[in-house]
Design a protein around this motif. Structure first.
Motif, PDB file in Angstrom:
ATOM      1  N   ILE A  79     -11.470  -3.755  -3.775  1.00  0.00           N
ATOM      2  CA  ILE A  79     -10.805  -5.029  -3.489  1.00  0.00           C
ATOM      3  C   ILE A  79     -10.297  -5.005  -2.053  1.00  0.00           C
ATOM      4  O   ILE A  79      -9.586  -4.077  -1.659  1.00  0.00           O
ATOM      5  N   MET A  80     -10.660  -5.998  -1.253  1.00  0.00           N
ATOM      6  CA  MET A  80     -10.160  -6.076   0.119  1.00  0.00           C
ATOM      7  C   MET A  80      -8.752  -6.670   0.091  1.00  0.00           C
ATOM      8  O   MET A  80      -8.539  -7.767  -0.417  1.00  0.00           O
ATOM      9  N   ASP A  81      -7.805  -5.899   0.639  1.00  0.00           N
ATOM     10  CA  ASP A  81      -6.394  -6.244   0.453  1.00  0.00           C
ATOM     11  C   ASP A  81      -5.633  -6.110   1.767  1.00  0.00           C
ATOM     12  O   ASP A  81      -5.278  -5.000   2.176  1.00  0.00           O
ATOM     13  N   THR A  82      -5.351  -7.252   2.402  1.00  0.00           N
ATOM     14  CA  THR A  82      -4.546  -7.229   3.623  1.00  0.00           C
ATOM     15  C   THR A  82      -3.060  -7.073   3.304  1.00  0.00           C
ATOM     16  O   THR A  82      -2.242  -6.990   4.219  1.00  0.00           O
ATOM     17  N   GLY A  83      -2.708  -7.000   2.027  1.00  0.00           N
ATOM     18  CA  GLY A  83      -1.318  -6.862   1.627  1.00  0.00           C
ATOM     19  C   GLY A  83      -0.909  -5.444   1.281  1.00  0.00           C
ATOM     20  O   GLY A  83       0.189  -5.224   0.754  1.00  0.00           O
ATOM     21  N   SER A  84      -1.756  -4.446   1.554  1.00  0.00           N
ATOM     22  CA  SER A  84      -1.401  -3.048   1.315  1.00  0.00           C
ATOM     23  C   SER A  84      -2.153  -2.175   2.307  1.00  0.00           C
ATOM     24  O   SER A  84      -3.000  -2.669   3.058  1.00  0.00           O
ATOM     25  N   ASP A  85      -1.859  -0.847   2.287  1.00  0.00           N
ATOM     26  CA  ASP A  85      -2.493  -0.019   3.311  1.00  0.00           C
ATOM     27  C   ASP A  85      -3.340   1.133   2.780  1.00  0.00           C
ATOM     28  O   ASP A  85      -4.151   1.683   3.514  1.00  0.00           O
ATOM     29  N   MET A 191     -15.245  -3.393  -9.731  1.00  0.00           N
ATOM     30  CA  MET A 191     -14.271  -2.822  -8.793  1.00  0.00           C
ATOM     31  C   MET A 191     -14.091  -1.340  -9.051  1.00  0.00           C
ATOM     32  O   MET A 191     -14.042  -0.892 -10.189  1.00  0.00           O
ATOM     33  N   MET A 192     -13.959  -0.569  -7.962  1.00  0.00           N
ATOM     34  CA  MET A 192     -13.787   0.878  -8.051  1.00  0.00           C
ATOM     35  C   MET A 192     -12.461   1.331  -7.461  1.00  0.00           C
ATOM     36  O   MET A 192     -12.142   2.517  -7.491  1.00  0.00           O
ATOM     37  N   GLY A 193     -11.695   0.389  -6.908  1.00  0.00           N
ATOM     38  CA  GLY A 193     -10.441   0.732  -6.266  1.00  0.00           C
ATOM     39  C   GLY A 193     -10.016  -0.386  -5.336  1.00  0.00           C
ATOM     40  O   GLY A 193     -10.429  -1.539  -5.494  1.00  0.00           O
ATOM     41  N   ILE A 194      -9.192  -0.052  -4.350  1.00  0.00           N
ATOM     42  CA  ILE A 194      -8.671  -1.032  -3.398  1.00  0.00           C
ATOM     43  C   ILE A 194      -8.848  -0.496  -1.985  1.00  0.00           C
ATOM     44  O   ILE A 194      -8.641   0.693  -1.726  1.00  0.00           O
ATOM     45  N   VAL A 195      -9.226  -1.396  -1.067  1.00  0.00           N
ATOM     46  CA  VAL A 195      -9.309  -1.054   0.357  1.00  0.00           C
ATOM     47  C   VAL A 195      -8.141  -1.716   1.066  1.00  0.00           C
ATOM     48  O   VAL A 195      -8.129  -2.932   1.271  1.00  0.00           O
ATOM     49  N   GLY A 196      -7.127  -0.933   1.408  1.00  0.00           N
ATOM     50  CA  GLY A 196      -5.974  -1.456   2.113  1.00  0.00           C
ATOM     51  C   GLY A 196      -6.323  -1.788   3.552  1.00  0.00           C
ATOM     52  O   GLY A 196      -6.875  -0.959   4.280  1.00  0.00           O
ATOM     53  N   LEU A 197      -6.008  -3.016   3.964  1.00  0.00           N
ATOM     54  CA  LEU A 197      -6.337  -3.504   5.310  1.00  0.00           C
ATOM     55  C   LEU A 197      -5.081  -3.901   6.084  1.00  0.00           C
ATOM     56  O   LEU A 197      -5.170  -4.571   7.109  1.00  0.00           O
ATOM     57  N   GLY A 198      -3.907  -3.501   5.582  1.00  0.00           N
ATOM     58  CA  GLY A 198      -2.657  -3.871   6.219  1.00  0.00           C
ATOM     59  C   GLY A 198      -2.382  -3.073   7.484  1.00  0.00           C
ATOM     60  O   GLY A 198      -3.256  -2.393   8.026  1.00  0.00           O
ATOM     61  N   ARG A 199      -1.131  -3.149   7.948  1.00  0.00           N
ATOM     62  CA  ARG A 199      -0.766  -2.532   9.214  1.00  0.00           C
ATOM     63  C   ARG A 199      -0.330  -1.076   9.076  1.00  0.00           C
ATOM     64  O   ARG A 199      -0.132  -0.393  10.077  1.00  0.00           O
ATOM     65  N   GLY A 200      -0.161  -0.590   7.848  1.00  0.00           N
ATOM     66  CA  GLY A 200       0.315   0.772   7.644  1.00  0.00           C
ATOM     67  C   GLY A 200      -0.673   1.810   8.144  1.00  0.00           C
ATOM     68  O   GLY A 200      -1.868   1.532   8.323  1.00  0.00           O
ATOM     69  N   PRO A 201      -0.230   3.060   8.368  1.00  0.00           N
ATOM     70  CA  PRO A 201      -1.076   4.089   8.982  1.00  0.00           C
ATOM     71  C   PRO A 201      -2.261   4.524   8.139  1.00  0.00           C
ATOM     72  O   PRO A 201      -3.219   5.087   8.659  1.00  0.00           O
ATOM     73  N   LEU A 202      -2.222   4.277   6.830  1.00  0.00           N
ATOM     74  CA  LEU A 202      -3.301   4.709   5.949  1.00  0.00           C
ATOM     75  C   LEU A 202      -4.395   3.666   5.785  1.00  0.00           C
ATOM     76  O   LEU A 202      -5.423   3.937   5.168  1.00  0.00           O
ATOM     77  N   SER A 203      -4.206   2.467   6.322  1.00  0.00           N
ATOM     78  CA  SER A 203      -5.172   1.389   6.090  1.00  0.00           C
ATOM     79  C   SER A 203      -6.474   1.638   6.840  1.00  0.00           C
ATOM     80  O   SER A 203      -6.540   2.422   7.796  1.00  0.00           O
ATOM     81  N   ARG A 216      -9.012  -4.990  15.632  1.00  0.00           N
ATOM     82  CA  ARG A 216      -9.168  -6.366  15.165  1.00  0.00           C
ATOM     83  C   ARG A 216     -10.250  -6.407  14.091  1.00  0.00           C
ATOM     84  O   ARG A 216     -11.159  -5.576  14.053  1.00  0.00           O
ATOM     85  N   PHE A 217     -10.142  -7.390  13.196  1.00  0.00           N
ATOM     86  CA  PHE A 217     -11.165  -7.581  12.171  1.00  0.00           C
ATOM     87  C   PHE A 217     -11.128  -9.032  11.728  1.00  0.00           C
ATOM     88  O   PHE A 217     -10.165  -9.762  11.980  1.00  0.00           O
ATOM     89  N   SER A 218     -12.185  -9.477  11.077  1.00  0.00           N
ATOM     90  CA  SER A 218     -12.245 -10.851  10.575  1.00  0.00           C
ATOM     91  C   SER A 218     -12.987 -10.881   9.249  1.00  0.00           C
ATOM     92  O   SER A 218     -13.815 -10.016   8.958  1.00  0.00           O
ATOM     93  N   HIS A 219     -12.663 -11.899   8.444  1.00  0.00           N
ATOM     94  CA  HIS A 219     -13.373 -12.094   7.181  1.00  0.00           C
ATOM     95  C   HIS A 219     -13.526 -13.586   6.922  1.00  0.00           C
ATOM     96  O   HIS A 219     -12.830 -14.419   7.502  1.00  0.00           O
ATOM     97  N   CYS A 220     -14.469 -13.912   6.035  1.00  0.00           N
ATOM     98  CA  CYS A 220     -14.751 -15.298   5.671  1.00  0.00           C
ATOM     99  C   CYS A 220     -14.944 -15.318   4.153  1.00  0.00           C
ATOM    100  O   CYS A 220     -15.973 -14.882   3.634  1.00  0.00           O
ATOM    101  N   LEU A 221     -13.939 -15.789   3.423  1.00  0.00           N
ATOM    102  CA  LEU A 221     -13.928 -15.691   1.968  1.00  0.00           C
ATOM    103  C   LEU A 221     -14.594 -16.907   1.330  1.00  0.00           C
ATOM    104  O   LEU A 221     -14.301 -18.049   1.670  1.00  0.00           O
ATOM    105  N   ILE A 222     -15.487 -16.643   0.392  1.00  0.00           N
ATOM    106  CA  ILE A 222     -16.230 -17.702  -0.297  1.00  0.00           C
ATOM    107  C   ILE A 222     -15.362 -18.311  -1.394  1.00  0.00           C
ATOM    108  O   ILE A 222     -14.674 -17.590  -2.115  1.00  0.00           O
ATOM    109  N   PRO A 223     -15.363 -19.647  -1.538  1.00  0.00           N
ATOM    110  CA  PRO A 223     -14.530 -20.287  -2.568  1.00  0.00           C
ATOM    111  C   PRO A 223     -14.810 -19.765  -3.964  1.00  0.00           C
ATOM    112  O   PRO A 223     -15.926 -19.349  -4.293  1.00  0.00           O
ATOM    113  N   TYR A 224     -13.787 -19.826  -4.786  1.00  0.00           N
ATOM    114  CA  TYR A 224     -13.811 -19.286  -6.145  1.00  0.00           C
ATOM    115  C   TYR A 224     -14.945 -19.867  -6.971  1.00  0.00           C
ATOM    116  O   TYR A 224     -15.539 -19.174  -7.796  1.00  0.00           O
TER     117      TYR A 224
END
Length: 409
Positions: A79-85, A191-203, A216-224
């Protein structure tokens, strides 16, 4: 252990030697590289910029990024997660793992898997509340998430392999990740886990650093409601910038020691009706790992009241246990147009971004309320059909309205 992100130099050297057979020149550009391609039987030279990227797909309210883990590389879907690291994967031996469609990652089969011990620098990258130590001195972690999901296991180092726009692969050694032996939560089988994309050192983005020409990074999310198997892409470093006509940007508000991307929401419009949010800067988190958008109670109540006025249908009770959920017996809502007003950036949202299919023939509002003083969350449904770029060099996040189902690999 030294600096946690290193190229696999021998692989990179071999890859460049192979490239030299097919390309006339290779030049370093801002930490990445570009190539001058000589087409067979042609003297025309095309200049290509090689962008590091990964495919992504939508799945039941979350978005999944594809990478490879270990050596030899095995496919990994997180899971791509900008809310964790933290980057983590379910690992053997599994004490308590949720079912997945793919084999669990086996550290014993990866020649580059390395345990992290408690006294090492990498273990100290974990916050104290997430850190532990096993009887054999291995660094242990425990992470919990807002939806009550939990992962527990060992912090380790291994190779993560990303793709490039030219079809090649980019292996990164000594990447910190969680080898999860006890994992619970509402995870789908893709799903096999989570990919943390936040600002923390482990992301992922922090560990990559400026290796590819900038943080820097970018994403384009497809509607549900679109085909879940239709891929889009996530890009890193040079080539991931969001540029061109129609781009709007808002400042990132940095909070020390927190992994979140804070921005400032000034208000929301429903059609031509503006609803102001009187709040401090950094009052919203942009979170690709949360499906819905959460607003302070007062603004949420005003928003729902205005939506009810502008939708020419009678709301229905879709779930008696959730009395704050606004739903309609329709899957083809045309109104209202909702605009989120961030500092310096107005984002227009259509019903495909603000309503989601709940039951058959039912659409529900993609906003919920949070407590009065809590920071809001800008979830992934309202992020769909926008190319969104996070630039940690310039401390801005940029948005460009885009048909994301056409933004594919």
């Amino acid at each position: 252990m030294g600096y946690p992100i290193l190229f696999h130099l021998s692989f990179l050297f071999a890859s460049l030697c192979i490239l030299l057979i097919s390309f006339s020149t290779i030049e370093v550009v801002n930490g990445g590289f570009s190539v001058n391609l000589i087409r067979i039987n042609s003297t025309n030279v095309a200049h290509l910029l090689d962008t590091v990227q990964s495919p992504t797909i939508s799945d039941n309210g979350v978005h999944i990024i594809e990478m490879s883990l270990g050596n030899p590389p095995t496919k990994y879907y997180g899971i791509m997660d900008t809310g964790s690291d933290l980057i983590w994967s379910q690992c053997l031996p599994c004490e308590d793992c949720f079912p997945q469609n793919y084999p669990y990652f086996d550290p014993k089969k990866s020649s580059t898997y390395t345990s992290v011990y408690c006294q090492e620098h990498e273990c100290n990258q974990l916050e104290e509340r997430n850190k532990g130590c096993s009887s054999n001195n291995q660094c242990r972690y425990t992470y919990s998430y807002g939806d009550s999901s939990i992962t527990q296991g060992e912090l380790a180092l291994d190779t993560i392999t990303l793709e490039s726009s030219s079809g090649g692969v980019i292996p990164l050694q000594y990447m910190m990740f969680g080898c999860g032996h006890k994992n619970t939560g509402n995870f789908g089988k893709k799903m096999m886990g989570i990919v943390g994309l936040g600002r923390g050192p482990l992301s992922l983005i922090s560990q990559i650093g400026s290796s590819f020409g900038g943080r820097r990074f970018s994403h384009c999310l497809i509607p549900y409601s679109n085909d879940n198997n239709l891929p889009s892409i996530m890009s890193f470093g040079s080539g991931s910038e969001v540029v061109g006509d129609g781009v709007v940007s808002t400042p990132l508000i940095k909070e020390e020691s927190k992994p979140f991307y804070y921005v400032t929401l000034e208000g929301i419009s429903v059609g031509d009706t503006y609803l102001s949010l009187h709040s401090s800067k950094g009052n919203m988190i942009i979170d690709s790992g949360t499906t819905l958008t959460f607003l302070p109670q007062k603004l949420y109540d005003q928003l729902v009241d205005e939506v009810k006025k502008q939708v020419p249908l009678q709301p229905i009770i879709d779930d008696p246990k959730s009395d704050d959920r606004l739903c309609y017996s329709s899957t083809n809502l045309q109104d209202p147009i909702i605009t989120t007003h961030f500092e310096g950036a107005d984002l227009q949202l259509k019903p495909i971004q603000t309503f989601y299919p709940s039951n058959v023939g039912v659409s529900c509002f993609a906003f919920r309320s949070t407590s009065k003083d809590a920071v809001g969350i800008y979830g992934n449904l309202v992020q769909t059909n926008y190319l969104i770029g996070f630039d940690l060099e310039r401390e801005v996040v940029s948005f460009k309205a885009t048909q994301c189902n056409a933004h594919h690999v």
